[in-house]
Design a protein around this motif. Structure first.
Motif, PDB file in Angstrom:
ATOM      1  N   ASP A 169       0.059  -3.806  -1.889  1.00  0.00           N
ATOM      2  CA  ASP A 169       0.128  -2.367  -1.679  1.00  0.00           C
ATOM      3  C   ASP A 169      -1.172  -1.661  -2.064  1.00  0.00           C
ATOM      4  O   ASP A 169      -1.266  -0.437  -1.958  1.00  0.00           O
ATOM      5  CB  ASP A 169       1.273  -1.780  -2.499  1.00  0.00           C
ATOM      6  CG  ASP A 169       1.112  -2.048  -3.983  1.00  0.00           C
ATOM      7  OD1 ASP A 169       0.318  -2.948  -4.351  1.00  0.00           O
ATOM      8  OD2 ASP A 169       1.779  -1.366  -4.793  1.00  0.00           O
ATOM      9  N   ARG A 170      -2.179  -2.401  -2.506  1.00  0.00           N
ATOM     10  CA  ARG A 170      -3.445  -1.783  -2.900  1.00  0.00           C
ATOM     11  C   ARG A 170      -4.251  -1.406  -1.652  1.00  0.00           C
ATOM     12  O   ARG A 170      -4.225  -2.086  -0.638  1.00  0.00           O
ATOM     13  CB  ARG A 170      -4.274  -2.740  -3.761  1.00  0.00           C
ATOM     14  CG  ARG A 170      -3.535  -3.250  -4.992  1.00  0.00           C
ATOM     15  CD  ARG A 170      -3.263  -2.129  -5.990  1.00  0.00           C
ATOM     16  NE  ARG A 170      -2.435  -2.571  -7.086  1.00  0.00           N
ATOM     17  CZ  ARG A 170      -2.890  -3.144  -8.190  1.00  0.00           C
ATOM     18  NH1 ARG A 170      -4.190  -3.375  -8.311  1.00  0.00           N
ATOM     19  NH2 ARG A 170      -2.056  -3.497  -9.148  1.00  0.00           N
ATOM     20  N   GLU A 171      -4.988  -0.304  -1.801  1.00  0.00           N
ATOM     21  CA  GLU A 171      -5.736   0.207  -0.657  1.00  0.00           C
ATOM     22  C   GLU A 171      -6.768  -0.803  -0.171  1.00  0.00           C
ATOM     23  O   GLU A 171      -6.939  -0.984   1.029  1.00  0.00           O
ATOM     24  CB  GLU A 171      -6.432   1.531  -1.040  1.00  0.00           C
ATOM     25  CG  GLU A 171      -7.223   2.138   0.107  1.00  0.00           C
ATOM     26  CD  GLU A 171      -7.995   3.382  -0.310  1.00  0.00           C
ATOM     27  OE1 GLU A 171      -8.625   3.990   0.561  1.00  0.00           O
ATOM     28  OE2 GLU A 171      -7.966   3.729  -1.508  1.00  0.00           O
ATOM     29  N   TYR A 172      -7.456  -1.448  -1.118  1.00  0.00           N
ATOM     30  CA  TYR A 172      -8.488  -2.394  -0.682  1.00  0.00           C
ATOM     31  C   TYR A 172      -7.883  -3.588   0.057  1.00  0.00           C
ATOM     32  O   TYR A 172      -8.494  -4.161   0.950  1.00  0.00           O
ATOM     33  CB  TYR A 172      -9.347  -2.853  -1.874  1.00  0.00           C
ATOM     34  CG  TYR A 172      -8.625  -3.570  -2.978  1.00  0.00           C
ATOM     35  CD1 TYR A 172      -8.324  -4.922  -2.891  1.00  0.00           C
ATOM     36  CD2 TYR A 172      -8.252  -2.884  -4.141  1.00  0.00           C
ATOM     37  CE1 TYR A 172      -7.661  -5.580  -3.922  1.00  0.00           C
ATOM     38  CE2 TYR A 172      -7.589  -3.534  -5.164  1.00  0.00           C
ATOM     39  CZ  TYR A 172      -7.291  -4.885  -5.053  1.00  0.00           C
ATOM     40  OH  TYR A 172      -6.646  -5.527  -6.078  1.00  0.00           O
ATOM     41  N   PHE A 173      -6.637  -3.995  -0.271  1.00  0.00           N
ATOM     42  CA  PHE A 173      -5.969  -5.094   0.429  1.00  0.00           C
ATOM     43  C   PHE A 173      -5.534  -4.641   1.824  1.00  0.00           C
ATOM     44  O   PHE A 173      -5.721  -5.358   2.813  1.00  0.00           O
ATOM     45  CB  PHE A 173      -4.761  -5.571  -0.383  1.00  0.00           C
ATOM     46  CG  PHE A 173      -4.107  -6.801   0.180  1.00  0.00           C
ATOM     47  CD1 PHE A 173      -4.522  -8.069  -0.208  1.00  0.00           C
ATOM     48  CD2 PHE A 173      -3.081  -6.707   1.122  1.00  0.00           C
ATOM     49  CE1 PHE A 173      -3.922  -9.210   0.324  1.00  0.00           C
ATOM     50  CE2 PHE A 173      -2.486  -7.829   1.647  1.00  0.00           C
ATOM     51  CZ  PHE A 173      -2.906  -9.091   1.258  1.00  0.00           C
ATOM     52  N   ILE A 174      -4.975  -3.432   1.879  1.00  0.00           N
ATOM     53  CA  ILE A 174      -4.504  -2.913   3.167  1.00  0.00           C
ATOM     54  C   ILE A 174      -5.663  -2.751   4.139  1.00  0.00           C
ATOM     55  O   ILE A 174      -5.574  -3.124   5.317  1.00  0.00           O
ATOM     56  CB  ILE A 174      -3.765  -1.578   2.962  1.00  0.00           C
ATOM     57  CG1 ILE A 174      -2.497  -1.811   2.123  1.00  0.00           C
ATOM     58  CG2 ILE A 174      -3.413  -0.935   4.289  1.00  0.00           C
ATOM     59  CD1 ILE A 174      -1.810  -0.524   1.697  1.00  0.00           C
ATOM     60  N   ARG A 175      -6.786  -2.177   3.635  1.00  0.00           N
ATOM     61  CA  ARG A 175      -7.940  -1.969   4.519  1.00  0.00           C
ATOM     62  C   ARG A 175      -8.516  -3.314   4.976  1.00  0.00           C
ATOM     63  O   ARG A 175      -8.897  -3.476   6.136  1.00  0.00           O
ATOM     64  CB  ARG A 175      -9.018  -1.149   3.800  1.00  0.00           C
ATOM     65  CG  ARG A 175      -8.634   0.327   3.634  1.00  0.00           C
ATOM     66  CD  ARG A 175      -9.675   1.070   2.798  1.00  0.00           C
ATOM     67  NE  ARG A 175     -10.991   1.045   3.428  1.00  0.00           N
ATOM     68  CZ  ARG A 175     -11.433   1.965   4.294  1.00  0.00           C
ATOM     69  NH1 ARG A 175     -10.628   2.965   4.654  1.00  0.00           N
ATOM     70  NH2 ARG A 175     -12.634   1.884   4.811  1.00  0.00           N
ATOM     71  N   ALA A 176      -8.580  -4.297   4.082  1.00  0.00           N
ATOM     72  CA  ALA A 176      -9.093  -5.620   4.473  1.00  0.00           C
ATOM     73  C   ALA A 176      -8.159  -6.294   5.481  1.00  0.00           C
ATOM     74  O   ALA A 176      -8.620  -6.958   6.419  1.00  0.00           O
ATOM     75  CB  ALA A 176      -9.257  -6.487   3.223  1.00  0.00           C
ATOM     76  N   ARG A 177      -6.867  -6.121   5.280  1.00  0.00           N
ATOM     77  CA  ARG A 177      -5.916  -6.688   6.230  1.00  0.00           C
ATOM     78  C   ARG A 177      -6.108  -6.077   7.610  1.00  0.00           C
ATOM     79  O   ARG A 177      -5.852  -6.726   8.633  1.00  0.00           O
ATOM     80  CB  ARG A 177      -4.497  -6.457   5.728  1.00  0.00           C
ATOM     81  CG  ARG A 177      -3.415  -7.182   6.561  1.00  0.00           C
ATOM     82  CD  ARG A 177      -2.073  -7.078   5.882  1.00  0.00           C
ATOM     83  NE  ARG A 177      -1.731  -5.683   5.625  1.00  0.00           N
ATOM     84  CZ  ARG A 177      -0.764  -5.293   4.793  1.00  0.00           C
ATOM     85  NH1 ARG A 177      -0.055  -6.200   4.116  1.00  0.00           N
ATOM     86  NH2 ARG A 177      -0.508  -4.014   4.615  1.00  0.00           N
ATOM     87  N   ASN A 178      -6.567  -4.821   7.647  1.00  0.00           N
ATOM     88  CA  ASN A 178      -6.844  -4.144   8.915  1.00  0.00           C
ATOM     89  C   ASN A 178      -8.257  -4.430   9.416  1.00  0.00           C
ATOM     90  O   ASN A 178      -8.717  -3.802  10.370  1.00  0.00           O
ATOM     91  CB  ASN A 178      -6.642  -2.645   8.777  1.00  0.00           C
ATOM     92  CG  ASN A 178      -5.189  -2.283   8.518  1.00  0.00           C
ATOM     93  OD1 ASN A 178      -4.267  -3.002   8.957  1.00  0.00           O
ATOM     94  ND2 ASN A 178      -4.958  -1.180   7.821  1.00  0.00           N
TER      95      ASN A 178
ATOM     96  N   GLY B  44      -5.738 -13.854   4.443  1.00  0.00           N
ATOM     97  CA  GLY B  44      -5.764 -13.263   3.097  1.00  0.00           C
ATOM     98  C   GLY B  44      -6.972 -12.359   2.893  1.00  0.00           C
ATOM     99  O   GLY B  44      -7.671 -11.971   3.847  1.00  0.00           O
ATOM    100  N   VAL B  45      -7.246 -12.047   1.622  1.00  0.00           N
ATOM    101  CA  VAL B  45      -8.333 -11.122   1.256  1.00  0.00           C
ATOM    102  C   VAL B  45      -9.102 -11.726   0.086  1.00  0.00           C
ATOM    103  O   VAL B  45      -8.493 -12.258  -0.854  1.00  0.00           O
ATOM    104  CB  VAL B  45      -7.784  -9.741   0.856  1.00  0.00           C
ATOM    105  CG1 VAL B  45      -8.924  -8.841   0.358  1.00  0.00           C
ATOM    106  CG2 VAL B  45      -7.063  -9.086   2.022  1.00  0.00           C
ATOM    107  N   ILE B  46     -10.407 -11.660   0.182  1.00  0.00           N
ATOM    108  CA  ILE B  46     -11.251 -12.075  -0.931  1.00  0.00           C
ATOM    109  C   ILE B  46     -11.934 -10.836  -1.515  1.00  0.00           C
ATOM    110  O   ILE B  46     -12.391  -9.951  -0.782  1.00  0.00           O
ATOM    111  CB  ILE B  46     -12.286 -13.125  -0.490  1.00  0.00           C
ATOM    112  CG1 ILE B  46     -13.022 -13.701  -1.708  1.00  0.00           C
ATOM    113  CG2 ILE B  46     -13.287 -12.546   0.511  1.00  0.00           C
ATOM    114  CD1 ILE B  46     -13.870 -14.916  -1.379  1.00  0.00           C
TER     115      ILE B  46
END
Length: 525
Positions: free
Chosen positions: A124-133, A167-169
């Protein structure tokens, strides 16, 4: 103080006007002509500085995003998990700006981290959501769970072989690394650039503190610079620009005082030089006119002094070599006249304040100078005592030996009183055969000792007139003046009345003795 309605004053006044008006007009014109130019130049310098800083910080962020993107594009972090840890350690060793690196799976859970730590799901973190996009992100400063310091998190998406989201790094960089790299201020109290959070309007170094929102400087434009009162209550010239995808605001402020300081220093220097020049010129001008004006001023001042204190006036010496002859004659005639008048008045004052028979002060002199003695004693915090002396059976002396013998007796007693009093005391013939001493810095006990010395010497000293010799005695009353704050004339009157009452007590108790005033024997009602 210079009087401007005199000859000397008017000359000095117009000279000063001629010397001060041109520099004043220059200073005012210079200030308003160059003030706008100085502010505009400072504004343009600030625009250049903030533009350069914006490019440098944006390039720095992009560079670190590219470094992390390079790691994210390495297939081994997904397909060769046994090599992932070594790759992460090698990356951190090669790039010291990064404090840690973490790989999250597509659900937001930790798959690998260096250093090792566990954290809650970050889906739910913004940096995860933006990276997922598919968007790389640099966050505003957060508090690190490992070190407790402010950090910036840079995130990049990780894709599989078929470009599916895996995923996200993320990489964590200390916010202090950014501020030190670009000499950024951590507060808005400095003239250095600083970063503000675009949402909360808080300085990025204090985003987690309960600080009031900052006043955002105007955006960079090509228009006229605007001044405003900043968050600290200081009038400043400021400018700002968005950075990091409009999440941050890069701002810079300059206090008006510092912008105008060089110009104001020049104006102050010019002003001081003008004052020094005026200080050098003015004595020359005064010397030029003093030869004629000074004697006239002296006569004018002396006439006023003569009017207020006619008994003590003396003409000061003036070099009259360069003065006109008429002024010299006027000055010398006036001084001679003032000297004669002063001499006549001093003789009159002396006879008016001195008892002609005894040479002592009279009652008027006691009333005039007594207040001075009392005030001196009050200011010094010392006692002041009054003695009243009355000759015993003096009427019988006049009736038996004659009034001239009585006058000799008064003169004999006066000589004794003079020998036993100081220059700081007042010894006066109060009237008839009654004398008064106002003794400064003297307590009642000391005054009683003095009274007894005087009484014994009066008793022991024979009075001789022609072939007649006789003795007299005296009764003396002593009273210490009240320490209460009251008018000195009232204090003197009360002191004489109390000492007089004590003297009558001494007469009542047999004469030829001294007595100190007390409430039991005397009433002041």
């Amino acid at each position: 103080m210079l009087a401007l309605n005199t000859i000397h004053g008017k000359f000095i006044k117009y000279t000063l006007l001629l010397l001060t008006i041109p520099p004043t007009i220059f200073l005012i014109s210079f200030y308003y002509a160059f003030r706008t130019e100085v502010i505009t130049d400072a504004y343009h310098d600030m625009c250049d500085e903030i533009s350069n800083q914006q490019k440098a910080i944006s390039g720095w962020l992009n560079h670190h995003e590219d470094l992390l993107k390079f790691v994210a594009s390495n297939p081994s972090i997904i397909h060769l998990p046994e090599m992932r840890l070594d790759n992460f350690k090698s990356f951190l060793s090669a790039h010291n700006d990064f404090n840690s690196i973490v790989l999250f799976d597509k659900y937001g859970d930790v798959k690998e981290s260096v250093p090792t730590f566990t954290t809650a799901n970050v889906a739910d973190r913004e940096y995860f959501i933006r990276a997922r996009n598919g968007q790389a992100t640099a966050t505003s400063p957060l508090i690190s769970r490992l070190s407790g310091d402010y950090i910036i998190i840079i995130s990049q998406p990780v894709y599989g072989k078929e470009h599916e989201f895996e995923g996200v790094i993320i990489g964590a960089i200390s916010f202090k690394t950014l501020t030190e790299e670009f000499s950024l201020s951590e507060t808005n109290n400095s003239t250095r650039p600083y970063l503000i959070d675009a949402k909360s309007h808080a300085v990025l170094a204090n985003v987690d503190k309960n600080a009031p929102p900052n006043i955002i400087p105007p955006q960079k434009t090509d228009g006229t610079p605007q001044s405003y009162i900043n968050t600290n209550g200081v009038r400043v010239l400021g400018i700002s620009t968005a950075i990091n995808d409009d999440k941050w605001i890069l701002a810079i402020e300059r206090p008006f005082n510092s912008i105008l300081s060089r110009m104001e220093s020049f104006l102050i220097s010019f002003f001081l030089v003008s004052i020094i020049t005026l200080t050098v010129i003015l004595p020359l001008i005064k010397k030029y006119i003093s030869a004629t004006v000074k004697p006239i001023e002296t006569i004018s001042t002396l006439s006023t002094t003569l009017l207020n204190n006619i008994s003590n006036t003396a003409c000061p010496y003036i070099n009259m070599n360069k003065a006109p002859q008429e002024v010299v004659t006027l000055y010398h005639n006036f001084c001679d006249m003032a000297k004669k008048i002063s001499s006549y008045v001093q003789e009159l004052e002396l006879s008016n304040l001195t008892d002609p028979l005894t040479g002592l002060a009279n009652r008027r002199s006691l009333e005039k100078d007594g207040c001075k003695v009392i005030e001196i004693c009050r200011r010094s915090g010392v006692s002041c005592t009054c003695l009243v002396l009355d000759l015993d059976h003096f009427k019988s002396v006049n009736d038996t030996f004659g009034h001239q013998a009585g006058d000799t007796a008064l003169q004999t007693v006066s000589a004794i009183l003079k020998n036993h009093t100081r220059s700081s005391d007042i010894c006066a013939r109060f009237g008839g055969e009654e004398f008064t001493i106002l003794a400064s810095s003297t307590t009642a006990e000391a005054a009683m000792y003095l009274a007894e010395k005087i009484r014994r010497e009066v008793e022991a000293t024979p009075v001789t007139y022609d072939s007649i010799t006789f003795n007299i005695t005296a009764s003396i009353g002593v009273a210490e003046l009240s320490h209460e704050i009251q008018a000195c004339s009232t204090a003197l009157e009360d002191g004489i009345r109390a000492a007089d009452c004590a003297m009558y007590t001494a007469k009542k108790n047999g004469r030829n003795r001294s007595a100190q005033w007390s409430d039991e024997d005397c009433s002041m009602a």
